[in-house]
Motif scaffolding. Structure first.
Motif, PDB file in Angstrom:
ATOM      1  N   VAL A   5      81.440 -44.859 -49.798  1.00  0.00           N
ATOM      2  CA  VAL A   5      82.313 -44.920 -48.632  1.00  0.00           C
ATOM      3  C   VAL A   5      82.416 -46.377 -48.198  1.00  0.00           C
ATOM      4  O   VAL A   5      81.422 -47.105 -48.166  1.00  0.00           O
ATOM      5  CB  VAL A   5      81.750 -44.044 -47.488  1.00  0.00           C
ATOM      6  N   LYS A   6      83.633 -46.811 -47.882  1.00  0.00           N
ATOM      7  CA  LYS A   6      83.854 -48.187 -47.441  1.00  0.00           C
ATOM      8  C   LYS A   6      83.193 -48.433 -46.088  1.00  0.00           C
ATOM      9  O   LYS A   6      82.859 -47.494 -45.358  1.00  0.00           O
ATOM     10  CB  LYS A   6      85.358 -48.470 -47.334  1.00  0.00           C
ATOM     11  N   GLU A   7      83.036 -49.705 -45.767  1.00  0.00           N
ATOM     12  CA  GLU A   7      82.436 -50.124 -44.505  1.00  0.00           C
ATOM     13  C   GLU A   7      83.209 -49.545 -43.318  1.00  0.00           C
ATOM     14  O   GLU A   7      84.439 -49.422 -43.355  1.00  0.00           O
ATOM     15  CB  GLU A   7      82.462 -51.658 -44.451  1.00  0.00           C
ATOM     16  N   ASN A   8      82.503 -49.176 -42.252  1.00  0.00           N
ATOM     17  CA  ASN A   8      83.134 -48.634 -41.040  1.00  0.00           C
ATOM     18  C   ASN A   8      84.124 -49.621 -40.434  1.00  0.00           C
ATOM     19  O   ASN A   8      83.900 -50.833 -40.481  1.00  0.00           O
ATOM     20  CB  ASN A   8      82.079 -48.296 -39.982  1.00  0.00           C
ATOM     21  N   ILE A   9      85.203 -49.061 -39.869  1.00  0.00           N
ATOM     22  CA  ILE A   9      86.171 -49.857 -39.112  1.00  0.00           C
ATOM     23  C   ILE A   9      86.300 -49.226 -37.730  1.00  0.00           C
ATOM     24  O   ILE A   9      85.851 -48.095 -37.514  1.00  0.00           O
ATOM     25  CB  ILE A   9      87.555 -49.920 -39.807  1.00  0.00           C
ATOM     26  N   THR A  10      86.927 -49.934 -36.816  1.00  0.00           N
ATOM     27  CA  THR A  10      87.125 -49.398 -35.474  1.00  0.00           C
ATOM     28  C   THR A  10      88.473 -48.692 -35.399  1.00  0.00           C
ATOM     29  O   THR A  10      89.367 -48.920 -36.226  1.00  0.00           O
ATOM     30  CB  THR A  10      87.093 -50.524 -34.421  1.00  0.00           C
ATOM     31  N   PHE A  11      88.635 -47.844 -34.380  1.00  0.00           N
ATOM     32  CA  PHE A  11      89.912 -47.170 -34.174  1.00  0.00           C
ATOM     33  C   PHE A  11      91.030 -48.172 -33.930  1.00  0.00           C
ATOM     34  O   PHE A  11      92.179 -47.920 -34.267  1.00  0.00           O
ATOM     35  CB  PHE A  11      89.826 -46.165 -33.024  1.00  0.00           C
ATOM     36  N   ASP A  12      90.712 -49.334 -33.334  1.00  0.00           N
ATOM     37  CA  ASP A  12      91.722 -50.369 -33.094  1.00  0.00           C
ATOM     38  C   ASP A  12      92.379 -50.803 -34.403  1.00  0.00           C
ATOM     39  O   ASP A  12      93.591 -50.977 -34.471  1.00  0.00           O
ATOM     40  CB  ASP A  12      91.103 -51.606 -32.426  1.00  0.00           C
ATOM     41  N   ILE A  13      91.567 -50.987 -35.424  1.00  0.00           N
ATOM     42  CA  ILE A  13      92.107 -51.402 -36.724  1.00  0.00           C
ATOM     43  C   ILE A  13      92.950 -50.288 -37.320  1.00  0.00           C
ATOM     44  O   ILE A  13      94.065 -50.515 -37.795  1.00  0.00           O
ATOM     45  CB  ILE A  13      90.966 -51.818 -37.674  1.00  0.00           C
TER      46      ILE A  13
END
Length: 116
Positions: A5-13
């Motif tokens: 699984v790829k690195e976590n991102i924020t909902f903003d992105i």
């Protein structure tokens, strides 16, 4: 083997990516490319030309004409093989080395409907 699984991102992105449903009106050959096909896609209020590397993935790339699929519509235009692409087709499988299939809504929805 599944990919990590790829690195976590924020909902903003995630919220910056404009993903919409469009109907593929036509699929045409891009003569200067061994991979690209030119899709004309109806998004309701606008139509876009989107280049997709599906030429070698399907026996008959025109088989997707008339089908709805998911597209990213807010990518900067990109010139490829003498043509300009105004978005990106979402398909499933390419990154995992399987024959890709379209990412589609489960039933018809109005063109231009946003994901999210």
């Amino acid at each position: 083997m599944t990919s990590p699984v790829k690195e976590n991102i924020t909902f903003d992105i995630l919220d910056q990516i404009d993903i919409r449903v469009g109907t593929i009106k036509s699929v045409e050959d891009v003569e200067k490319s061994n991979k690209l096909m030119k899709l004309t896609v109806d998004f309701g209020d606008f139509t876009r030309t989107i280049l997709a590397g599906i030429k070698g993935e399907r026996e008959n790339p025109k088989e997707i004409e008339g089908q709805q699929a998911l597209f990213v519509v807010n990518l900067a235009p990109k010139k490829m093989a003498g043509e300009v692409s105004e978005g990106m087709l979402f398909d499933i499988g390419y990154a995992d080395g399987i024959v890709p299939v379209l990412a589609q809504p489960e039933k018809p929805v109005p063109n231009g409907t946003r994901v999210g």
